[in-house]
Design an enzyme around this catalytic site. Structure first.
Site, PDB file in Angstrom:
ATOM      1  N   ARG A   1      48.860  47.289  39.576  1.00 42.64           N
ATOM      2  CA  ARG A   1      49.148  46.340  38.846  1.00 42.64           C
ATOM      3  C   ARG A   1      50.022  46.666  37.613  1.00 42.64           C
ATOM      4  O   ARG A   1      50.939  45.902  37.478  1.00 42.64           O
ATOM      5  CB  ARG A   1      48.180  45.196  38.918  1.00 42.64           C
ATOM      6  CG  ARG A   1      47.026  45.616  37.918  1.00 42.64           C
ATOM      7  CD  ARG A   1      46.137  44.483  37.525  1.00 42.64           C
ATOM      8  NE  ARG A   1      45.246  44.817  36.847  1.00 42.64           N
ATOM      9  CZ  ARG A   1      44.505  43.913  35.955  1.00 42.64           C
ATOM     10  NH1 ARG A   1      44.992  42.819  35.585  1.00 42.64           N
ATOM     11  NH2 ARG A   1      43.503  44.272  35.376  1.00 42.64           N
TER      12      ARG A   1
ATOM     13  N   ARG B   1      43.948  46.010  41.115  1.00 40.64           N
ATOM     14  CA  ARG B   1      43.436  45.714  39.979  1.00 40.64           C
ATOM     15  C   ARG B   1      42.611  47.044  39.333  1.00 40.64           C
ATOM     16  O   ARG B   1      42.787  47.235  38.193  1.00 40.64           O
ATOM     17  CB  ARG B   1      42.409  44.781  39.813  1.00 40.64           C
ATOM     18  CG  ARG B   1      41.758  44.475  38.529  1.00 40.64           C
ATOM     19  CD  ARG B   1      40.489  43.467  38.654  1.00 40.64           C
ATOM     20  NE  ARG B   1      39.909  42.976  37.625  1.00 40.64           N
ATOM     21  CZ  ARG B   1      38.905  42.191  37.402  1.00 40.64           C
ATOM     22  NH1 ARG B   1      38.434  41.822  38.672  1.00 40.64           N
ATOM     23  NH2 ARG B   1      38.279  41.749  36.299  1.00 40.64           N
TER      24      ARG B   1
ATOM     25  N   ASP C   1      35.048  39.186  40.929  1.00 39.01           N
ATOM     26  CA  ASP C   1      35.669  37.808  41.523  1.00 39.01           C
ATOM     27  C   ASP C   1      35.127  37.444  42.989  1.00 39.01           C
ATOM     28  O   ASP C   1      35.383  36.408  43.191  1.00 39.01           O
ATOM     29  CB  ASP C   1      37.380  37.831  41.664  1.00 39.01           C
ATOM     30  CG  ASP C   1      37.979  37.985  40.147  1.00 39.01           C
ATOM     31  OD1 ASP C   1      37.311  37.795  39.269  1.00 39.01           O
ATOM     32  OD2 ASP C   1      39.198  37.996  40.211  1.00 39.01           O
TER      33      ASP C   1
ATOM     34  N   GLU D   1      50.720  27.971  44.662  1.00 33.06           N
ATOM     35  CA  GLU D   1      51.504  29.480  45.197  1.00 33.06           C
ATOM     36  C   GLU D   1      52.669  28.892  46.307  1.00 33.06           C
ATOM     37  O   GLU D   1      53.513  29.606  46.449  1.00 33.06           O
ATOM     38  CB  GLU D   1      50.674  30.041  45.634  1.00 33.06           C
ATOM     39  CG  GLU D   1      49.778  30.935  44.646  1.00 33.06           C
ATOM     40  CD  GLU D   1      48.705  29.966  44.243  1.00 33.06           C
ATOM     41  OE1 GLU D   1      47.891  30.323  43.038  1.00 33.06           O
ATOM     42  OE2 GLU D   1      48.394  28.711  44.744  1.00 33.06           O
TER      43      GLU D   1
END
Length: 312
Positions: free
Chosen positions: A8, A164, A114, A55
């Site tokens: 990323r 990530r 997350d 989105e």
């Protein structure tokens, strides 16, 4: 030890660098700091549009801009880009075959804390099922940057998956990226390990362990999940007689399924799939999560030994 960079990060820096060379616009869904598109925003504010936490609407805006002649990068977390906005991606972008590149970050279980709601392990299956969609999953930062430039020069929709978690840099600056072409990373005729994304580096480590045991594994990096390089897979199947696939994705519908489809039709040999075994993720630190789901060097070695035992 190889330098580690999250793909990323490479996505954000590549957009900013390539913005001087190419005319494209970038959209984000209120996640520019996390997706790293904020780097492009600072340099080219007039070419960046924050569409907010909407989105599906962002994909429709991207479709409109592309229909007006723009090359568009639409960015969000993979779960939202591939999951929440699936209908708009299918109907507004892919059906009319528009020039939209979806930059999907924070894919796989390596999103970590997350948790399951954000750990997208279904995106390959979703995106490769849409007619006309090209699906790319870079193995490192160098390949990520090269893939982004290739996407700019490619006519049509593309899904680019970024992570990530920082992963080892495998390639040098002389690396030549080619859409749809797999890359053979190691020599070997005892079996083949077909990997994508962060599992490529792990597979190369596994190949070293196998070599110490007298087993020579051919490692192939499949960065383009669709269209997949059938030739390199069928050649490996014929020459090595057994395949292990490795991916940070559900074993259903992803790289393993794609490879099994190719091999089953063209050169039937044992195919052992390593990935998330049809389960949801959990919240936690990345290394323990990788252990929990078997996405480890040791498990690649174990799967390779199973595949060897199945060879005729």
């Amino acid at each position: 030890m190889a330098e580690k960079i999250a793909t990323r990060e490479a996505y954000g820096s590549a957009l900013a660098e390539l913005g001087d060379k190419y005319d494209f616009v970038v959209l984000d869904a209120d996640l520019a700091a996390a997706t790293k598109t904020g780097t492009f925003k600072k340099k080219f504010p007039e070419r960046f549009f924050d569409c907010g936490i909407a989105e599906g609407n962002m994909m429709s805006v991207a479709a409109g801009l592309a229909a007006a002649g723009k090359t568009v990068f639409a960015s969000s977390f993979a779960m939202f880009a591939a999951g929440r906005a699936f209908e708009q991606v299918r109907n507004s972008i892919c059906y009319p075959h528009l020039n939209v590149k979806i930059g999907a970050t924070h894919a796989g279980i390596t999103v970590g804390e997350d948790g399951a709601t954000h750990q997208c392990i279904e995106d390959f299956a979703l995106m490769r099922s849409i007619p006309g969609m090209t699906v790319v999953n870079p193995a490192d930062a160098v390949e990520a940057k090269a893939a982004i430039e290739a996407a700019i020069n490619f006519d049509g929709p593309m899904y680019l998956r970024f992570g990530r978690y920082a992963v080892p840099v495998l390639y040098g600056d002389d690396y030549k990226f080619e859409l749809g072409k797999g890359v053979q990373m190691t020599e070997g005729n005892d079996l083949t390990i077909v990997a994508t994304g962060m599992l490529v580096g792990m597979s190369m480590e596994a190949a070293k362990i196998l070599e110490e045991r007298g087993i020579k594994a051919r490692v192939i990096n499949i960065h383009t999940i669709k269209p997949i390089d059938k030739d390199i897979i069928l050649k490996a199947a014929a020459e090595t007689g057994a395949i292990v696939t490795a991916e940070e994705h559900n074993i259903i519908g992803g790289l393993g399924s794609a490879v099994a489809e190719v091999v089953g039709e063209g050169c039937p040999v044992p195919v052992i799939r390593l990935g998330v075994e049809d389960k949801f993720g959990h919240s936690g630190k990345v290394p323990p999560l990788l252990e929990m789901y078997g996405l480890t060097v040791e498990n690649i070695v174990a799967k390779a030994e199973i595949a060897l035992g199945m060879k005729k």
